[in-house]
Structure formats: structure tokens, C-alpha cells
Write an enzyme that holds these catalytic residues in place. Structure first.
Site, PDB file in Angstrom:
ATOM      1  CG  ASP A  52      -1.746   1.169   1.436  1.00  0.00           C
ATOM      2  OD1 ASP A  52      -1.547   2.163   0.707  1.00  0.00           O
ATOM      3  OD2 ASP A  52      -2.608   1.145   2.336  1.00  0.00           O
ATOM      4  CB  SER A 128      20.198 -10.966  -0.563  1.00  0.00           C
ATOM      5  OG  SER A 128      20.576 -12.324  -0.719  1.00  0.00           O
ATOM      6  CE1 TYR A 141      14.538 -12.249  -1.545  1.00  0.00           C
ATOM      7  CE2 TYR A 141      16.605 -13.308  -2.161  1.00  0.00           C
ATOM      8  CZ  TYR A 141      15.822 -12.676  -1.212  1.00  0.00           C
ATOM      9  OH  TYR A 141      16.309 -12.455   0.056  1.00  0.00           O
ATOM     10  CE  LYS A 145      15.977  -9.051  -0.520  1.00  0.00           C
ATOM     11  NZ  LYS A 145      15.586  -8.131   0.579  1.00  0.00           N
TER      12      LYS A 145
HETATM   13  P1  NAD Z   1      10.756 -13.545   7.228  1.00  0.00           P
HETATM   14  O1  NAD Z   1       9.858 -14.111   6.203  1.00  0.00           O
HETATM   15  O2  NAD Z   1      10.931 -14.247   8.539  1.00  0.00           O
HETATM   16  O3  NAD Z   1      10.374 -12.029   7.539  1.00  0.00           O
HETATM   17  C1  NAD Z   1       9.960 -11.115   6.540  1.00  0.00           C
HETATM   18  C2  NAD Z   1       8.912 -10.202   7.151  1.00  0.00           C
HETATM   19  O4  NAD Z   1       8.502  -9.248   6.146  1.00  0.00           O
HETATM   20  C3  NAD Z   1       7.656 -10.985   7.597  1.00  0.00           C
HETATM   21  O5  NAD Z   1       7.362 -10.739   8.956  1.00  0.00           O
HETATM   22  C4  NAD Z   1       6.574 -10.463   6.662  1.00  0.00           C
HETATM   23  O6  NAD Z   1       5.282 -10.396   7.250  1.00  0.00           O
HETATM   24  C5  NAD Z   1       7.108  -9.072   6.286  1.00  0.00           C
HETATM   25  N1  NAD Z   1       6.461  -8.653   5.043  1.00  0.00           N
HETATM   26  C6  NAD Z   1       6.468  -9.325   3.864  1.00  0.00           C
HETATM   27  N2  NAD Z   1       5.632  -8.712   2.998  1.00  0.00           N
HETATM   28  C7  NAD Z   1       5.096  -7.642   3.639  1.00  0.00           C
HETATM   29  C8  NAD Z   1       4.157  -6.642   3.274  1.00  0.00           C
HETATM   30  N3  NAD Z   1       3.574  -6.624   2.059  1.00  0.00           N
HETATM   31  N4  NAD Z   1       3.837  -5.697   4.175  1.00  0.00           N
HETATM   32  C9  NAD Z   1       4.390  -5.712   5.416  1.00  0.00           C
HETATM   33  N5  NAD Z   1       5.300  -6.629   5.828  1.00  0.00           N
HETATM   34  C10 NAD Z   1       5.631  -7.600   4.946  1.00  0.00           C
HETATM   35  O7  NAD Z   1      12.163 -13.406   6.487  1.00  0.00           O
HETATM   36  P2  NAD Z   1      13.617 -13.009   7.017  1.00  0.00           P
HETATM   37  O8  NAD Z   1      14.520 -14.094   6.616  1.00  0.00           O
HETATM   38  O9  NAD Z   1      13.603 -12.521   8.409  1.00  0.00           O
HETATM   39  O10 NAD Z   1      13.906 -11.795   6.007  1.00  0.00           O
HETATM   40  C11 NAD Z   1      14.239 -10.477   6.398  1.00  0.00           C
HETATM   41  C12 NAD Z   1      15.003  -9.834   5.258  1.00  0.00           C
HETATM   42  O11 NAD Z   1      16.250 -10.527   5.073  1.00  0.00           O
HETATM   43  C13 NAD Z   1      14.292  -9.884   3.910  1.00  0.00           C
HETATM   44  O12 NAD Z   1      14.457  -8.659   3.242  1.00  0.00           O
HETATM   45  C14 NAD Z   1      15.007 -11.003   3.173  1.00  0.00           C
HETATM   46  O13 NAD Z   1      14.923 -10.862   1.783  1.00  0.00           O
HETATM   47  C15 NAD Z   1      16.410 -10.815   3.694  1.00  0.00           C
HETATM   48  N6  NAD Z   1      17.272 -12.003   3.542  1.00  0.00           N
HETATM   49  C16 NAD Z   1      16.928 -13.183   4.125  1.00  0.00           C
HETATM   50  C17 NAD Z   1      17.749 -14.296   3.943  1.00  0.00           C
HETATM   51  C18 NAD Z   1      17.412 -15.645   4.543  1.00  0.00           C
HETATM   52  O14 NAD Z   1      18.061 -16.647   4.195  1.00  0.00           O
HETATM   53  N7  NAD Z   1      16.450 -15.743   5.443  1.00  0.00           N
HETATM   54  C19 NAD Z   1      18.930 -14.181   3.182  1.00  0.00           C
HETATM   55  C20 NAD Z   1      19.253 -12.945   2.622  1.00  0.00           C
HETATM   56  C21 NAD Z   1      18.412 -11.849   2.809  1.00  0.00           C
END
Ligand code: NAD
Length: 241
Positions: A52, A128, A141, A145
Site C-alpha cells: 500500500d 542479500s 528475487y 536485491k
Molecule cells: P521472514 O519471512 O521471517 O520475515 C519477513 C517479514 O517481512 C515478515 O514478517 C513479513 O510479514 C514481512 N512482510 C512481507 N511482505 C510484507 C508486506 N507486504 N507488508 C508488510 N510486511 C511484509 O524473512 P527473514 O529471513 O527474516 O527476512 C528479512 C530480510 O532478510 C528480507 O528482506 C530477506 O529478503 C532478507 N534475507 C533473508 C535471507 C534468509 O536466508 N532468510 C537471506 C538474505 C536476505
């Protein structure tokens, strides 16, 4: 961090929850943003959908109003879509761009003038390792990033003169719902898949959310006072090739 004011998106997720906890333990006052923020210990709760545009555009001012200022923004929320380009739908494209690129763009655009008026601040975006180099079967994805990594470098240059430091953290695999749900969708047991994946990491394990949160804390703190537009890779010694 004592007395600082911070906004964290994706606060209900794996890495986001760890960042919120670290910030609060260090004495910061924290506004949490996610689709649902019920039950999160925080100083302001700002639930909403980052797709939004009005919500994303107004989130920094809402946080500043509720906390009495805004020193730190952590753009951590993210979504992952899997597949090569031929496997990716228009919906995958708009969801990924919307959450991973457009929302942090809007939040930074709104936060920068607020921070500038206060004499500075720090923004940490979440890119990432897959934003620095290509990864297999996650084309959209990886592209999002790479986009947030580039935007971070550009904003880091453009706003340093206002005392605003904008950097990004670039994790490799982290043991969060994002990683675990991917294994589960493909029919694997998440615990054993994460343990097996850990054997491919030189440090011998996949990152835990706290491993990333500590680096985010560093980038948000005055200890990183000379860092602007930097992309910090946190990978346990396992760079993506
Ligand atoms: P996660 O899925 O546990 O957390 C992501 C959060 O973003 C969730 O709580 C979700 O509700 C929120 N979110 C997603 N879409 C949304 C929306 N439309 N409105 C509001 N909130 C929204 O994932 P994570 O692993 O904690 O990821 C955190 C960040 O780290 C992300 O940007 C992810 O791309 C990045 N990342 C993660 C990894 C991994 O291996 N987990 C690796 C590299 C980068």
C-alpha cells in the site's frame, strides 16, 4: 543507542524480531511495522501492508510522531519468489518489486527529510548476497536485491552531506521462516535441511537471525560513523559464486 528512535519493517519476521530485540536492549525506542505486529514488545505499533503506497509513504512520519523523532530506519521486510524467469508470474514480479524495492524506496524518500531536519540519521536496508552476485532459480528475487543494493549505494552518496548514513546488510542463508518455508514447500524437513545446508558454510552452520541483527546494529550505530553507501556481506565465509 540509548534514547535513539528507530523504525523496523518486517518486525514480525525472523531477522526483524532479532533487530527489534537488540535495539530495545540497547536502549532505543522502537516502532515496529509488519502486516501484523500484535504481541511484539515495542514503543509504537504500526501495522500495515507495504504494498500500500500510502502506508509506506507515511510510515516514517507516523514513527516520528509516535516516538518523538526518527534517528534510525531498518528496511528489513522482504519476500522471496522462486524460479527462473520463465517460471515467474506477473504477480511474482509485482509482489517482489513492491515489497523489496518500492516500499524501501518510499520509506527512504519519506525518512530522509525527517532525518535531515534533525541533523542526520542512519538507514540500514536489507539486500542479500544474491543482490551482489547471481543465484540460481530465484531470478526475480535476486534482481530486487540487486536493485536495493544499488539504490543504497546511490542514496549513501547523495545524502551523506546531510549526516545521513545509508548502508545495506547482505546476508547469505539465515535460519528464518523465509528459508524454512522454502524447504517445507519442497517437501523437506526444515531442521535437517538447515543442518545439511550448514555443512556447505565454511563456519559450519547457517546464520541465525542474531548474527545478522548484530551487523545491522553496528551499521545503525555511531561505531559505523564513517560508512555510507556500503554493502556489508554476512555469509559465514560462503560467498555466492
Ligand atoms: P521472514 O519471512 O521471517 O520475515 C519477513 C517479514 O517481512 C515478515 O514478517 C513479513 O510479514 C514481512 N512482510 C512481507 N511482505 C510484507 C508486506 N507486504 N507488508 C508488510 N510486511 C511484509 O524473512 P527473514 O529471513 O527474516 O527476512 C528479512 C530480510 O532478510 C528480507 O528482506 C530477506 O529478503 C532478507 N534475507 C533473508 C535471507 C534468509 O536466508 N532468510 C537471506 C538474505 C536476505
Amino acid at each position: 543507542m540509548n534514547g535513539k528512535t528507530a523504525l523496523v519493517t518486517g518486525a514480525a519476521g525472523g531477522i526483524g524480531a532479532a533487530i527489534v530485540q537488540c535495539l530495545r536492549q540497547a536502549g532505543a525506542r522502537v516502532a515496529v511495522a509488519d502486516r501484523s505486529v500484535a504481541g511484539i514488545d515495542a514503543d509504537a505499533h504500526l501495522p500495515g501492508d507495504l504494498l500500500d503506497a500510502d502506508y509506506a509513504n507515511t510510515l516514517p512520519q507516523q514513527a516520528a510522531d509516535r516516538l518523538g523523532g526518527l534517528d534510525i530506519v531498518i528496511n528489513n521486510a522482504g519476500v522471496i519468489t522462486r524460479g527462473s524467469v520463465v517460471d515467474s508470474s506477473d504477480q511474482d514480479w509485482s509482489l517482489s518489486l513492491g515489497v523489496n524495492v518500492e516500499a524501501p524506496f518510499r520509506i527512504c524518500r519519506a525518512a530522509i527529510p525527517i532525518m535531515a531536519a534533525r541533523g542526520g540519521g542512519a538507514i540500514v536496508n536489507t539486500a542479500s548476497c544474491w543482490g551482489l552476485r547471481p543465484g540460481p532459480n530465484h531470478a526475480v528475487y535476486c534482481m530486487t536485491k540487486a536493485a536495493i543494493a544499488s539504490l543504497t549505494q546511490c542514496m549513501g552518496l547523495d545524502h551523506a552531506h546531510q549526516g545521513i548514513r545509508i548502508n545495506a546488510v547482505c546476508p547469505n542463508e539465515v535460519n528464518t521462516p523465509m528459508l524454512r518455508s522454502g524447504f517445507e514447500k519442497r517437501g523437506f524437513n526444515a531442521d535437517s535441511a538447515v543442518a545439511e545446508l550448514g555443512q556447505t558454510v565454511p563456519l559450519g552452520r547457517v546464520a541465525e537471525p542474531e548474527d545478522i541483527a548484530d551487523v545491522v546494529m553496528f551499521l545503525a550505530s555511531d561505531a559505523a560513523r564513517y560508512m555510507c553507501g556500503t554493502l556489508v556481506e554476512v555469509n559465514g565465509g560462503k560467498p555466492v559464486r
